[in-house]
Design a protein around this motif. Structure first.
Motif, short mmCIF file in Angstrom:
data_model
loop_
_atom_site.label_atom_id
_atom_site.label_comp_id
_atom_site.label_asym_id
_atom_site.label_seq_id
_atom_site.Cartn_x
_atom_site.Cartn_y
_atom_site.Cartn_z
N SER A 1 0.79 -3.44 3.93
CA SER A 1 1.45 -2.14 3.99
C SER A 1 2.72 -2.09 3.15
O SER A 1 2.87 -1.23 2.28
CB SER A 1 1.78 -1.78 5.45
OG SER A 1 2.48 -0.56 5.51
N ARG B 1 0.81 -1.22 0.00
CA ARG B 1 0.00 0.00 0.00
C ARG B 1 0.84 1.26 0.00
O ARG B 1 0.48 2.26 -0.61
CB ARG B 1 -0.94 0.00 1.21
CG ARG B 1 -2.23 -0.78 0.97
CD ARG B 1 -3.29 -0.37 1.99
NE ARG B 1 -2.82 -0.58 3.36
CZ ARG B 1 -2.93 -1.73 4.01
NH1 ARG B 1 -3.46 -2.78 3.42
NH2 ARG B 1 -2.50 -1.84 5.25
N ARG B 2 1.98 1.22 0.70
CA ARG B 2 2.77 2.44 0.75
C ARG B 2 3.41 2.79 -0.59
O ARG B 2 3.87 3.91 -0.79
CB ARG B 2 3.83 2.33 1.85
CG ARG B 2 4.99 1.40 1.57
CD ARG B 2 6.12 1.70 2.56
NE ARG B 2 7.24 0.79 2.39
CZ ARG B 2 7.57 -0.16 3.26
NH1 ARG B 2 6.83 -0.34 4.34
NH2 ARG B 2 8.61 -0.92 3.03
#
Length: 591
Positions: free
Chosen positions: A533, A502-503
């Motif tokens: 993440s 996601r980052r």
């Protein structure tokens, strides 16, 4: 403006394009010579409707399935208008998969055979950058590529589209469904405003309409409409075979299939003559008809087919138009047709007058996509078949030989004279009657009746080709690469970990698109995707070859090396991980 290509009747009656030639559409010189070499005699419906507006410089929005002949519809006018003196890319064709990109590239090369100095370059994932960079430095006129790799080159500054004159989006709906919408926007934004655009899509969903409204200027909308149903009394099968093995396959099929008469369809006029001649050399009563055959000769050949003096007719699509012979029990597509309507026309030559008919299509491993298009368009699946074995052929020959003996024994009045001749020979040469009978059979047959066992090697080669095309998805079994094992549609899947999450602002569609193209996979091969993440998990087939895994390991998404490796399951998912969670985060292979 909208134009609809003429309906093509399933019974083979002439449509509007049947009387149109490629020269009538505005094509000239070298392009026409290449078309003649390829063997196209008249344009298909999509070609007849699309080529004139493209030659006139208009944008085109085409609704057409794979297999309608649309590659020639956009490639021929591009080649007609290409400036061979300019070394920078003038035409860019975008395709959803590397397989389609390669097919389009090969088509361009065939159509440019007489144009001299036209350079066409395929750009797709899985091929080394070095080959592509060298070709770009030397200069290319036409680039055919997948969106992901094209964007990579644009980002590196190695592909200059500033001189682009023609842009084609082939199977645009597929590209959007594979997650390439953002890449398409990037590519379209890197091209000149005054370029000519042709967009082809099997369907016309809202995103396609928005794309066309944004990037096409007053396009002519062309829709291919046609009757694509085949008769329900025709059994349709296919055989996966390499080009070099087609003649042996055809010979065996003609031996074991019990058909009064057969039509064999080839793609080119020259092929009809070659195949017919080779069949005659193998003992079949065969003849060819094509566009070069005079009408008197054509009528004579068809009359022989009707009367039974001829058993195998080798023909092109146009030459067989309107052919109606009840005794045709089998159609063999020696070469798959260039469009699905031609397939329907061909199959319609058998199963006449309420009789049952059969159709067998030869499919090379690279033509699987066209086979799928035919099944989708006709809404009738084709059944896979095996190459008849040596045992099958020999059993058929023995049955026919037995039948011929039985028939001769029934002619009592004629057999008496030969019985006396055989008795005379036995008495004067001291030879057993069974040996005399065998010698007479050899003399009557003209050679060995049964195939030698060594011919089994041919069948094994066919089987190897067939297995290579299908076993990868059918093996299943335990995961081979150390990851966690799952199943998708009955096939074993392994969960892999990739170093983007996601980052990095990635979405499932970007992951699936990159993996499918760099690894040469289909959408159905990519299973569940879950984004965390700092990493993501993706299910892939457990039997992926090592070379594919190495290529995938070097793949980049959003500029980040994904570092693909089997997931051991030892790391706990990050808080808020989306496996099985938020909508849109988990994406299956059938998106």
């Amino acid at each position: 403006m909208t134009s609809e290509a003429p309906d093509s009747a399933a019974d083979g009656s002439a449509d509007a394009s049947a009387t149109t030639t490629f020269a009538d559409l505005g094509l000239r010189g070298p392009v026409l010579a290449a078309i003649a070499d390829v063997g196209y005699e008249t344009p298909s419906a999509i070609q007849a409707a699309t080529i004139p507006p493209l030659l006139a410089g208009r944008d085109v929005l085409g609704t057409a399935q794979t297999g309608t002949g649309k590659t020639a519809a956009f490639a021929l006018p591009i080649l007609e208008r290409l400036d061979r003196e300019r070394g920078r890319p003038q035409a860019l064709v975008l395709a959803p998969t590397r397989e389609l990109a390669l097919q389009v590239c090969e088509a361009f090369e065939r159509y440019a055979a007489h144009s001299g100095g036209v350079h066409v370059l395929p750009i797709y994932g899985g091929q080394g950058y070095g080959v592509q960079l060298s070709a770009l430095r030397r200069g290319v006129h036409v680039v055919v590529g997948t969106p992901g790799r094209i964007v990579d080159h644009l980002g590196k500054g190695t592909l200059d589209l500033s001189g682009l004159r023609f842009l084609v989006l082939d199977e645009a709906d597929e590209m959007l469904s594979m997650g390439f919408a953002e890449d398409l926007e990037t590519i379209l934004g890197s091209t000149p405003q005054d370029k000519q655009v042709a967009l082809f899509s099997a369907t016309m969903p809202a995103p396609i309409r928005r794309l066309s409204q944004t990037y096409l200027r007053d396009p002519e909308h062309i829709a291919v409409a046609g009757r694509t149903q085949t008769a329900t009394n025709v059994t349709q099968r296919y055989l996966v075979v390499s080009y070099a093995q087609k003649l042996d396959a055809l010979t065996r099929i003609l031996e074991v299939e019990d058909a009064e008469a057969t039509i064999v369809f080839t793609r080119t006029k020259n092929e009809t003559e070659v195949v017919a001649e080779k069949l005659r050399a193998r003992g079949h009563a065969a003849a060819a008809i094509n566009g070069d055959i005079q009408q008197v000769q054509r009528e004579k050949t068809v009359k022989q087919l009707r009367s039974g003096d001829l058993d195998v007719l080798v023909a092109t699509d146009v030459a067989a138009r309107g052919l109606d012979v009840d005794r045709i029990g089998l159609v063999v597509n020696y070469d798959l047709p260039i469009d699905t309507e031609s397939y329907v026309h061909r199959v319609g030559r058998t199963g006449r007058a309420g009789r049952a008919g059969r159709a067998i299509s030869f499919v090379t491993p690279r033509e699987r996509r066209l086979l799928t298009a035919i099944e989708k368009a006709t809404r009738q699946p084709l059944t896979p078949m095996h190459l008849p074995s040596v045992e099958d052929v020999n059993a058929t020959r023995l049955t026919r030989f037995d039948d011929s003996i039985t028939e001769a024994l029934g002619r009592a009045g004629e057999i008496d004279q030969f019985r006396d001749i055989v008795a005379h020979y036995v008495a004067h040469h001291d030879v057993p009657e069974v040996d005399v009978a065998a010698a007479l059979a050899l003399a009557a047959h003209g050679g060995p009746l049964l195939l030698d066992a060594e011919a089994e090697q041919v069948r094994e080669q066919f089987e190897a080709d067939r297995r290579a095309a299908t076993e990868g998805r059918q093996r299943g079994g335990k995961a081979a690469h150390g990851g966690r094992d799952r199943r998708l549609g009955g096939a074993a899947m392994t969960t892999y970990r990739i170093a983007v999450g996601r980052r990095h602002k990635v979405e499932p569609r970007q992951i699936m698109g990159a993996i499918a193209n760099e690894g040469g996979l289909g959408r159905g091969d990519v299973g569940a995707i879950s984004i965390h993440s700092g990493f993501s998990l993706v299910d892939l087939p457990s039997d992926l070859p090592a070379g594919v895994l190495r290529r995938l390991g070097r793949t980049r998404i959003s500029g980040q090396l994904i570092d693909l490796r089997p997931d051991t399951g030892r790391r706990a998912p990050a808080r808020g991980a989306s496996r099985g969670g938020a909508p849109g985060a988990r994406k299956g292979g059938q998106n």
